[in-house]
Design an enzyme around this catalytic site. Structure first.
Site, short mmCIF file in Angstrom:
data_model
loop_
_atom_site.label_atom_id
_atom_site.label_comp_id
_atom_site.label_asym_id
_atom_site.label_seq_id
_atom_site.Cartn_x
_atom_site.Cartn_y
_atom_site.Cartn_z
N HIS A 97 0.85 -1.19 0.00
CA HIS A 97 0.00 0.00 0.00
C HIS A 97 0.89 1.25 0.00
O HIS A 97 1.35 1.70 1.06
CB HIS A 97 -0.90 0.02 1.24
N HIS A 107 -1.14 -6.74 -5.22
CA HIS A 107 -1.17 -8.02 -4.50
C HIS A 107 -0.56 -9.09 -5.39
O HIS A 107 -0.79 -9.11 -6.60
CB HIS A 107 -2.61 -8.38 -4.16
N ASN A 109 0.54 -13.48 -5.06
CA ASN A 109 0.55 -14.67 -4.22
C ASN A 109 0.92 -15.88 -5.06
O ASN A 109 0.49 -16.01 -6.20
CB ASN A 109 -0.84 -14.88 -3.59
N VAL A 110 1.77 -16.73 -4.51
CA VAL A 110 2.07 -18.03 -5.10
C VAL A 110 1.99 -19.04 -3.96
O VAL A 110 2.60 -18.85 -2.91
CB VAL A 110 3.47 -18.08 -5.74
N GLY A 270 -6.04 -21.98 11.51
CA GLY A 270 -5.24 -21.62 12.68
C GLY A 270 -3.95 -20.92 12.32
O GLY A 270 -2.96 -21.01 13.05
#
Length: 311
Positions: A97, A107, A109-110, A270
């Protein structure tokens, strides 16, 4: 067909995290705080976060490797056959940001999952592990420049072409447009990019090819994003632009907490809450039934950019 090798994937993800952080630190001039953590139920990770940097208001580049005794609901909702399996889930996820509203949020992601049957007595093929890759990257501008959006999509396309050509790129681009969509707002989160999931879960995909695509997407991130923020980092802005940025960041929060599969998986399995929620921006605003002034720069975002299109 190559056999799945989680050790090789893990090392690549750690190298990817370190390489990206090193470049971002040079760009910002500040340092990412590093926080290595262990998960009592199994696994752990390395969270790297920058807050109140010279350029990045908040950002995180996180690695996690979670081991569990049963797949959480978010991962089995569309694959009920995996319920009850033990699993390993590892990945690198980043969200940045910038403070300057003319620089977009990004954003990437892998991730890699492998689910095994807990009962060794189960005969094959039911006992065979099920594995898959997921990932992608997407851009969320506030005051967009067409040049920047095209740059981002060109880099995304270049990452996919060696692993499936134009048809595969089109598939992942369109998947991204569908995925990063706020159904309750009937609008996209940003201008898209790439998204894929369950790559390899069909049992027919070669591991090396699937890993190659996932690796290519992660490696393309800096080429996709760095030229944009290098061009826009010194664009002057004022209170009006910061106010609109905070308003649009609200859409980011809504998507991540309501729809994002990665966020839901992390919370349900979790995972480490502080690391999972590092994706949220530090300053956000909501307004009742706000509408941009017709013909304004803010209206241009809605009218010209927040719709799926070929870039």
């Amino acid at each position: 067909m190559g056999a799945p090798d989680s050790r090789v994937v893990r090392q690549h993800l750690l190298d990817l995290q370190s390489g990206i952080v090193a470049v971002l630190e040079r760009f910002d001039g500040g340092r990412f705080r590093e926080d290595a953590w262990q998960r009592p139920a199994g696994g752990g990770g390395i969270t790297r976060v920058i807050e109140e940097g010279r350029f990045f208001e908040r950002g995180g580049v996180n690695f996690s490797h979670v081991i569990g005794g049963a797949m959480p609901a978010s991962a089995t909702a569309h694959r009920p056959d995996l319920a009850g399996r033990t699993f390993e889930a590892m990945g690198v996820s980043l969200v940045l940001h910038p403070r300057n509203p003319y620089c977009p949020t990004v954003h990437m992601n892998v991730r890699f999952f492998i689910a095994s049957h807990p009962e060794a007595a189960v005969p094959p093929p039911a006992a065979a592990p099920v594995w898959w890759f997921g990932g992608g990257m997407d851009l969320t501008p506030y005051y967009p420049y067409e040049e920047d959006v095209r740059n981002f999509h060109r880099a995304c396309r270049a990452a996919v072409l060696p692993w499936g050509g134009e048809p595969e790129y089109r598939r992942l681009k369109e998947w991204c447009d569908r995925y990063f969509f706020l159904k309750h707002r009937n609008e996209p989160r940003g201008v898209g990019g790439l998204f894929f999931d369950d790559l390899g879960a069909d049992g027919k995909t070669d591991f090396d090819a699937a890993f190659g695509l996932a690796r290519s997407v992660g490696d393309a991130f800096l080429d996709a994003y760095l030229p944009i923020i290098e061009r826009r980092r010194d664009v002057a802005y004022g209170e009006r632009e910061r106010d609109f940025q905070a308003y649009r960041r609200g859409r980011y929060v809504e998507f991540n907490l309501v729809f994002d599969r990665g966020t839901l998986f992390g919370l349900q399995s979790g995972g480490r809450t502080e690391s999972i929620l590092m994706s949220l921006p530090p300053v956000v605003k909501w307004r009742y039934d706000w509408q941009p002034e017709p013909g304004s720069a803010e209206a241009r975002l809605y009218d010209e950019f927040l719709a799926p299109r070929d870039w």
